[in-house]
Structures are given as structure tokens and as C-alpha cells.
Design a protein around this motif. Structure first.
Motif, PDB file in Angstrom:
ATOM      1  N   LEU A   1     -13.003   0.516   1.713  1.00 49.45           N
ATOM      2  CA  LEU A   1     -12.479   0.173   3.031  1.00 49.45           C
ATOM      3  C   LEU A   1     -12.323  -1.342   3.196  1.00 49.45           C
ATOM      4  O   LEU A   1     -11.322  -1.806   3.754  1.00 49.45           O
ATOM      5  CB  LEU A   1     -13.387   0.732   4.127  1.00 49.45           C
ATOM      6  N   ILE A   2     -13.287  -2.099   2.713  1.00 44.13           N
ATOM      7  CA  ILE A   2     -13.180  -3.557   2.786  1.00 44.13           C
ATOM      8  C   ILE A   2     -11.984  -4.042   1.976  1.00 44.13           C
ATOM      9  O   ILE A   2     -11.208  -4.887   2.427  1.00 44.13           O
ATOM     10  CB  ILE A   2     -14.489  -4.221   2.320  1.00 44.13           C
ATOM     11  N   GLY A   3     -11.805  -3.502   0.780  1.00 45.09           N
ATOM     12  CA  GLY A   3     -10.656  -3.865  -0.044  1.00 45.09           C
ATOM     13  C   GLY A   3      -9.340  -3.518   0.626  1.00 45.09           C
ATOM     14  O   GLY A   3      -8.384  -4.307   0.604  1.00 45.09           O
ATOM     15  N   TRP A   4      -9.281  -2.345   1.228  1.00 46.45           N
ATOM     16  CA  TRP A   4      -8.079  -1.895   1.927  1.00 46.45           C
ATOM     17  C   TRP A   4      -7.757  -2.835   3.093  1.00 46.45           C
ATOM     18  O   TRP A   4      -6.603  -3.223   3.307  1.00 46.45           O
ATOM     19  CB  TRP A   4      -8.297  -0.477   2.415  1.00 46.45           C
ATOM     20  N   ILE A   5      -8.770  -3.233   3.848  1.00 42.96           N
ATOM     21  CA  ILE A   5      -8.566  -4.137   4.973  1.00 42.96           C
ATOM     22  C   ILE A   5      -8.066  -5.495   4.494  1.00 42.96           C
ATOM     23  O   ILE A   5      -7.154  -6.081   5.089  1.00 42.96           O
ATOM     24  CB  ILE A   5      -9.865  -4.274   5.795  1.00 42.96           C
ATOM     25  N   VAL A   6      -8.633  -6.015   3.415  1.00 47.80           N
ATOM     26  CA  VAL A   6      -8.203  -7.303   2.878  1.00 47.80           C
ATOM     27  C   VAL A   6      -6.744  -7.233   2.429  1.00 47.80           C
ATOM     28  O   VAL A   6      -5.941  -8.125   2.740  1.00 47.80           O
ATOM     29  CB  VAL A   6      -9.118  -7.752   1.716  1.00 47.80           C
ATOM     30  N   LEU A   7      -6.380  -6.182   1.709  1.00 46.46           N
ATOM     31  CA  LEU A   7      -4.994  -6.038   1.250  1.00 46.46           C
ATOM     32  C   LEU A   7      -4.033  -5.886   2.427  1.00 46.46           C
ATOM     33  O   LEU A   7      -2.937  -6.466   2.425  1.00 46.46           O
ATOM     34  CB  LEU A   7      -4.875  -4.850   0.301  1.00 46.46           C
ATOM     35  N   ASP A   8      -4.413  -5.112   3.438  1.00 49.56           N
ATOM     36  CA  ASP A   8      -3.565  -4.926   4.603  1.00 49.56           C
ATOM     37  C   ASP A   8      -3.405  -6.231   5.375  1.00 49.56           C
ATOM     38  O   ASP A   8      -2.312  -6.554   5.845  1.00 49.56           O
ATOM     39  CB  ASP A   8      -4.140  -3.840   5.516  1.00 49.56           C
ATOM     40  N   TYR A   9      -4.472  -7.004   5.498  1.00 44.34           N
ATOM     41  CA  TYR A   9      -4.409  -8.301   6.181  1.00 44.34           C
ATOM     42  C   TYR A   9      -3.429  -9.226   5.468  1.00 44.34           C
ATOM     43  O   TYR A   9      -2.597  -9.862   6.109  1.00 44.34           O
ATOM     44  CB  TYR A   9      -5.796  -8.930   6.237  1.00 44.34           C
ATOM     45  N   ARG A  10      -3.511  -9.275   4.155  1.00 41.47           N
ATOM     46  CA  ARG A  10      -2.588 -10.121   3.397  1.00 41.47           C
ATOM     47  C   ARG A  10      -1.153  -9.662   3.579  1.00 41.47           C
ATOM     48  O   ARG A  10      -0.243 -10.476   3.736  1.00 41.47           O
ATOM     49  CB  ARG A  10      -2.956 -10.111   1.917  1.00 41.47           C
ATOM     50  N   SER A  11      -0.940  -8.348   3.565  1.00 40.81           N
ATOM     51  CA  SER A  11       0.401  -7.804   3.744  1.00 40.81           C
ATOM     52  C   SER A  11       0.947  -8.134   5.131  1.00 40.81           C
ATOM     53  O   SER A  11       2.110  -8.525   5.275  1.00 40.81           O
ATOM     54  CB  SER A  11       0.362  -6.288   3.540  1.00 40.81           C
TER      55      SER A  11
END
Length: 61
Positions: free
Chosen positions: A26-36
Motif C-alpha cells: 500500500l505504501i508503494g502504491w501510494i508513492v507511485l500514485d503520488y508521482r503519477s
């Protein structure tokens, strides 16, 4: 100092490991979504799109 988990040790350890993996994903997903999202906002800003909330009340749509 040793903690005895009893006969359910494997279940307890597996549960905590699974929870840690899910939280990590979930943390990884949030980081990737934030960058996107920030990349998309930069692209919109460069193309001249502005926020409607940034306009004055007297501006026309």
C-alpha cells in the motif's frame, strides 16, 4: 529475553508478515500514485490549464 508464542507461533508470525507485506504494498502504491498525479498536474500546468478555484468571482467561465 525470549517470548513464547505457544502452539500458534507459525500462525502469529505468518499473520504479522502478511500484514507487513500488505502495508508495504500500500505504501508503494501510494508513492507511485503520488508521482503519477504530480507528473500529470505538471503537464496540465504546462499546457495552460488552471484551477477553477483560482479565478475571481467576476471572471467569466
Amino acid at each position: 529475553m525470549s517470548i513464547s508464542l505457544g502452539p500458534y507461533a507459525s500462525f502469529i508470525v505468518t499473520s504479522y508478515a502478511a500484514a507487513a507485506i500488505v502495508v508495504g504494498i500500500l505504501i508503494g502504491w501510494i508513492v507511485l500514485d503520488y508521482r503519477s498525479q504530480t507528473r500529470r498536474l505538471r503537464e496540465l500546468h504546462r499546457s495552460g490549464v488552471t484551477r477553477r478555484s483560482g479565478r475571481n468571482a467576476t471572471d467569466t467561465p
